[in-house]
Design an enzyme around this catalytic site. Sequence first.
Site, PDB file in Angstrom:
ATOM      1  N   GLN A 251       1.320  -0.676   0.146  1.00  0.00           N
ATOM      2  CA  GLN A 251      -0.181  -0.413   0.384  1.00  0.00           C
ATOM      3  C   GLN A 251       0.988   1.429  -0.181  1.00  0.00           C
ATOM      4  OE1 GLN A 251      -3.479  -0.473  -0.410  1.00  0.00           O
ATOM      5  NE2 GLN A 251      -2.251  -2.278  -1.048  1.00  0.00           N
ATOM      6  N   HIS A 254       1.315   3.265  -3.334  1.00  0.00           N
ATOM      7  CA  HIS A 254       0.877   4.269  -3.818  1.00  0.00           C
ATOM      8  C   HIS A 254       0.649   4.937  -4.336  1.00  0.00           C
ATOM      9  CE1 HIS A 254      -2.544   0.871  -5.526  1.00  0.00           C
ATOM     10  NE2 HIS A 254      -2.717   0.810  -4.457  1.00  0.00           N
ATOM     11  N   GLU A 319      -9.246   1.219   5.545  1.00  0.00           N
ATOM     12  CA  GLU A 319     -10.256   0.563   4.084  1.00  0.00           C
ATOM     13  C   GLU A 319      -9.830  -0.935   3.740  1.00  0.00           C
ATOM     14  OE1 GLU A 319      -8.947   1.884  -0.429  1.00  0.00           O
ATOM     15  OE2 GLU A 319      -7.269   2.252   0.881  1.00  0.00           O
ATOM     16  N   HIS A 320      -8.306  -1.304   4.438  1.00  0.00           N
ATOM     17  CA  HIS A 320      -8.186  -2.979   3.411  1.00  0.00           C
ATOM     18  C   HIS A 320      -7.626  -3.175   5.049  1.00  0.00           C
ATOM     19  CE1 HIS A 320      -7.275  -1.197  -0.681  1.00  0.00           C
ATOM     20  NE2 HIS A 320      -7.863  -2.006  -0.249  1.00  0.00           N
ATOM     21  N   ASP A 353      -7.367  -6.310  -4.878  1.00  0.00           N
ATOM     22  CA  ASP A 353      -7.329  -5.956  -5.050  1.00  0.00           C
ATOM     23  C   ASP A 353      -6.913  -6.583  -7.452  1.00  0.00           C
ATOM     24  OD1 ASP A 353      -6.510  -3.106  -4.221  1.00  0.00           O
ATOM     25  OD2 ASP A 353      -4.520  -3.246  -4.620  1.00  0.00           O
ATOM     26  N   HIS A 412     -53.963  18.161   2.778  1.00  0.00           N
ATOM     27  CA  HIS A 412     -53.079  16.221   2.685  1.00  0.00           C
ATOM     28  C   HIS A 412     -54.554  15.624   3.706  1.00  0.00           C
ATOM     29  CE1 HIS A 412     -50.038  17.501   2.610  1.00  0.00           C
ATOM     30  NE2 HIS A 412     -49.142  16.819   2.369  1.00  0.00           N
TER      31      HIS A 412
END
Length: 425
Positions: A251, A254, A319-320, A353, A412
């Site tokens: 990661q 990235h 996230e992961h 992924d 109504h």
Amino acid sequence: MKILKVAEGVSIKRSIEAGTSEQQEVVKAVIANIRSRGDEALREYTEKFDRVLLDSFFVNEKEINEAYEQVDEQFISIVQEAAENIRKFHEKQLRPSWMTTEENGTILGQKMTPLDSVGVYVPGGTAAYPSSVLMNVIPAKVAGVKRIVMVSPPDREGKIPAAVLVAAKEAGVKEIYKVGGAQAIAALAYGTESIASVDKITGPGNIYVALAKREVYGDVDIDMIAGPSEIAILADETARADEVAADLLSQAEHDPRACSVLVTPSHKLAEEVSQEVEKQLALLPRKEIAAQSINDYGAIYVTADIEEAVETVNQLAPEHLEVITENAMELLGKIRHAGAIFIGRYSSEPVGDYFAGPNHVLPTNGTARFSSPLNVDDFQKKSSVIIYSEKALKDNGEKIAAFARMEGLEAHARAVEIRLENDRK
């Protein structure tokens, strides 16, 4: 990597997606310019930011065929197999419309309708991302979206990477444009002479893309405001330090702002992983990016025991999340907040992924506390269906009218009562 005690505080959250005031103003100006000048502004921004002047933004069949010639058969085969895995997983998410009939004859239900059109943003820059194509397009196709538009920034030769175009073709995209950045988001949201507007925009991008998605939200739907990638690994003494380090770095490479965290009750594993990260870091082609990520956002948290480690992970809401512990499945029920959960030594994050099938578009920046991975539901909308029976209105009409008057809405109440009165005549 920094080794910290949980008592010193845990954090994976960042607020960088808000951008600077200057970046926000740039994005607002770009969007306004695209809305007022369309293709002319789109062409100017493409020349300014991507350094290429294009006569046409549309990717034609000749360019698709050339892309296939530039990749090998093995890559095409892998993309096809990955696409099939992703399709099968997402088909299980598909929800049907439903109706139920009450004893009094009333029919209530929910109608599921695919969105008419979706725009998918695929980032360019330092790498090509055919996996992003598959993960965004295939759930939309499964949901039944008829028009899927892909945009991606061109290189200086006016081309999109061959791998991205092949993935798009395999996923079934027929409308592809060579545009990127905030200008691409504006074009998808509001339309230009070349690109018709869409109903929803998905896909990751840089800070300008994220800010543009935030700005157009409400005029169109968006998937999420995604931040830099994150991984948390929950591991005990049974984990291998070299494998844990490799996953943390997967990661970190990235983005300089990516966040890689190990949570463990084992001091020994913490020390070994820290050393192993430095050792493996030196061998990475993207080591400058990964090193900055590890230095700025990487950390190893040592906990008192496995229970504290699990609670720490829930606070992080990553996230992961990888769980590499003895009897890892026993911990699954205790994990409340994570975008995707990878259980066991063989479930390395890249498996998800690229190939396993679940979506890799995941909530970041702690938003896994309340949001989910991209899925088929994101490309459908729900309509309630109400078929009220005569008996039901007779039984409940006065209650409904009373409720309306309680809110001060006389019309109504009368809309119900007029039917009751007419049936009494």
